[in-house]
Scaffold this motif. Structure first.
Motif, short mmCIF file in Angstrom:
data_model
loop_
_atom_site.label_atom_id
_atom_site.label_comp_id
_atom_site.label_asym_id
_atom_site.label_seq_id
_atom_site.Cartn_x
_atom_site.Cartn_y
_atom_site.Cartn_z
N GLU A 141 31.85 78.87 72.80
CA GLU A 141 30.78 78.13 73.45
C GLU A 141 29.47 78.75 72.99
O GLU A 141 29.20 79.92 73.24
CB GLU A 141 30.91 78.20 74.98
CG GLU A 141 29.86 77.38 75.71
CD GLU A 141 30.05 77.39 77.21
OE1 GLU A 141 29.35 76.63 77.91
OE2 GLU A 141 30.92 78.15 77.69
N ILE A 142 28.64 77.96 72.32
CA ILE A 142 27.48 78.49 71.62
C ILE A 142 26.20 77.96 72.27
O ILE A 142 26.06 76.74 72.45
CB ILE A 142 27.52 78.08 70.14
CG1 ILE A 142 28.82 78.59 69.50
CG2 ILE A 142 26.31 78.61 69.38
CD1 ILE A 142 29.05 78.10 68.09
N PRO A 143 25.27 78.82 72.63
CA PRO A 143 24.01 78.36 73.23
C PRO A 143 23.09 77.75 72.18
O PRO A 143 23.10 78.13 71.01
CB PRO A 143 23.40 79.65 73.81
CG PRO A 143 24.00 80.75 72.99
CD PRO A 143 25.37 80.30 72.60
N PHE A 144 22.26 76.80 72.64
CA PHE A 144 21.30 76.16 71.74
C PHE A 144 20.20 77.14 71.33
O PHE A 144 19.73 77.12 70.21
CB PHE A 144 20.64 74.97 72.43
CG PHE A 144 21.51 73.74 72.50
CD1 PHE A 144 22.84 73.79 72.18
CD2 PHE A 144 20.97 72.53 72.90
CE1 PHE A 144 23.65 72.66 72.26
CE2 PHE A 144 21.75 71.39 72.98
CZ PHE A 144 23.10 71.46 72.67
N ASP A 145 19.74 77.95 72.32
CA ASP A 145 18.56 78.80 72.13
C ASP A 145 17.34 77.99 71.78
O ASP A 145 16.42 78.45 71.10
CB ASP A 145 18.81 79.85 71.03
CG ASP A 145 19.90 80.83 71.42
OD1 ASP A 145 20.02 81.12 72.63
OD2 ASP A 145 20.64 81.29 70.54
N ALA A 146 17.30 76.74 72.22
CA ALA A 146 16.17 75.84 71.98
C ALA A 146 16.35 74.64 72.89
O ALA A 146 17.35 74.51 73.60
CB ALA A 146 16.12 75.40 70.52
N GLU A 147 15.37 73.72 72.86
CA GLU A 147 15.48 72.51 73.69
C GLU A 147 16.64 71.65 73.22
O GLU A 147 17.39 71.10 74.00
CB GLU A 147 14.18 71.72 73.63
CG GLU A 147 14.26 70.38 74.37
CD GLU A 147 13.07 69.48 74.08
OE1 GLU A 147 13.12 68.30 74.47
OE2 GLU A 147 12.10 69.96 73.49
N GLY A 148 16.78 71.49 71.93
CA GLY A 148 17.83 70.67 71.38
C GLY A 148 18.04 71.03 69.92
O GLY A 148 17.15 71.58 69.26
N ILE A 149 19.23 70.75 69.40
CA ILE A 149 19.52 71.07 68.01
C ILE A 149 20.16 69.86 67.35
O ILE A 149 20.72 68.98 68.01
CB ILE A 149 20.44 72.30 67.88
CG1 ILE A 149 21.77 72.06 68.61
CG2 ILE A 149 19.76 73.55 68.39
CD1 ILE A 149 22.77 73.18 68.42
#
Length: 392
Positions: A271-279
């Protein structure tokens, strides 16, 4: 020795056929690209929709994107002037032109000092009937009116009773003209709206600001029966989303870390976080370690997602899975064997809780079967080699 070779020659084809016939039972990380297509179901018993990722699909999704305060509330209006409401605390101060009137004191005994010419009525809470009481003017309805309107009404009611009355109305505690702010804020509170007008970010700042990271925070605005949820980063980056708030709005800040799940023939199953609003899908593939050269099928890149009925209907108008108020399972398919798909992947947005799945290439199952065959026949081959060495 000749008998051994004859035995091996007879056993090998049978073993190979037996193992290859059992390819379906060979351990695997998930369905193949063909399995995903075949298991979608029939027109009568549909299980999910398969949609190829191309520029047409990207365009449909762009026009059916996430919630927007501007479009959801159709709110292009500036702020409105506050009006008095039930529950507000009101103070009334009345001046008269001369001493000795209803609200002014009598003339002082000192010939050089005039008596008081004003009086302040203690704070009153606007009742459920929307009115307050003013001495000698009676019950005055104030709910839904501005302070200037009420001043004029009270002055007219006191005309002929007081000496040229002048009235000042002040809302000391504006309960009805507030916004409730709760959730991931430093100080949840009922924030009064100013006469100038307050936007979303103004009210959040008045409540002490947010406690969670900006890229993990969503702003949920409820106005009457309508509720919309927008990413905090979008509100801060797009001034059009920073709309004016209205009385009785409820603003809730929600922390919701954006993640997707990478699974299958990728370099990283997690499970990988975006670290941004959207990718984009390209970024998601990079974050998951890309496709494994030894396993992945470039034509078998999938995004599994539940879409709202409006989006599913825009993609597949005739789908039997479309139902009002229900989510439709949709599988988006990307063929990375086509060079143009690399451009499309940069435009396709990955959403929170999406499942990115990359299937194994068909040759992988054959390689596994041959490995099993080699392991199974290894004792016989070893025995034959020993026999040859021993000249049996």
């Amino acid at each position: 020795m000749l008998n051994i070779f004859r035995a091996l020659a007879g056993v090998l084809p049978a073993a190979a056929l037996l193992i290859l016939a059992g390819c379906a039972s060979i351990p695997n990380s998930g369905p193949s690209a063909d399995d995903v297509a075949q298991q979608a179901g029939t027109a009568i018993a549909q299980r999910y929709e398969i949609v190829d990722i191309n520029f047409s699909t990207v365009d449909v999704l762009r026009h059916n994107g996430p919630d927007s305060f501007l479009s959801r509330f159709a709110d292009y209006r500036p702020s409105v002037e506050p009006r008095i409401g039930v529950g507000d605390s009101i103070s009334v101060t009345i001046w008269e032109a001369a001493s000795g009137g209803l609200f002014s004191g009598s003339l002082a005994t000192d010939r050089f000092t005039a008596g008081s010419k004003s009086a302040t009525i203690p704070d009153q809470v606007v009742g459920r009937d929307g009115a307050i009481t003013v001495p000698y003017a009676g019950r005055i309805r104030v709910a839904g009116r501005t302070t200037q309107d009420v001043q004029t009404i009270v002055e007219n009611a006191l005309e002929g009773k007081a000496i040229q009355p002048q009235v000042l109305i002040n809302v000391t505690r504006p309960i009805s003209n507030t916004v409730t702010v709760t959730g991931e804020v430093a100080n949840g509170a009922r924030v009064p709206l100013s006469v100038k007008g307050d936007r979303v970010l103004d009210v959040i700042a008045a409540a002490g600001g947010i406690r969670a990271p900006v890229n993990e925070t969503y702003v949920q605005l409820s106005r009457g029966p309508v509720t919309a949820r927008v990413a905090m980063t979008r509100v801060t980056s797009d001034p059009r989303e920073n709309i004016y708030l209205r009385a009785n709005d409820v603003l809730t800040l929600i922390r919701d870390p954006q993640t997707f799940i990478a699974y299958g023939a990728t370099g990283r199953n997690a499970e990988i976080p975006f670290d941004a609003e959207g990718i984009s899908l390209s970024q998601a593939l990079a974050k998951s370690g890309g496709l494994l050269d030894s396993r992945a099928d470039p034509a078998g890149v999938f995004i599994f997602r539940f879409e709202p009925e409006s989006v599913a209907r825009a993609l597949r108008p005739d789908s039997p899975l479309n139902a009002p108020g229900q989510l439709t399972p949709v599988v988006y398919r990307l063929n990375l064997r086509d060079a143009n798909s690399l451009f499309v992947a940069q435009s396709f947005r990955v959403l929170n809780r999406d499942l990115l799945y990359v299937s194994n290439a068909p040759i992988t199952d054959i390689e596994k079967a041959l490995g099993i065959l080699s392991a199974a026949m290894s004792p016989a081959v070893t025995a034959a080699s020993v026999c040859i060495a021993a000249r049996c």
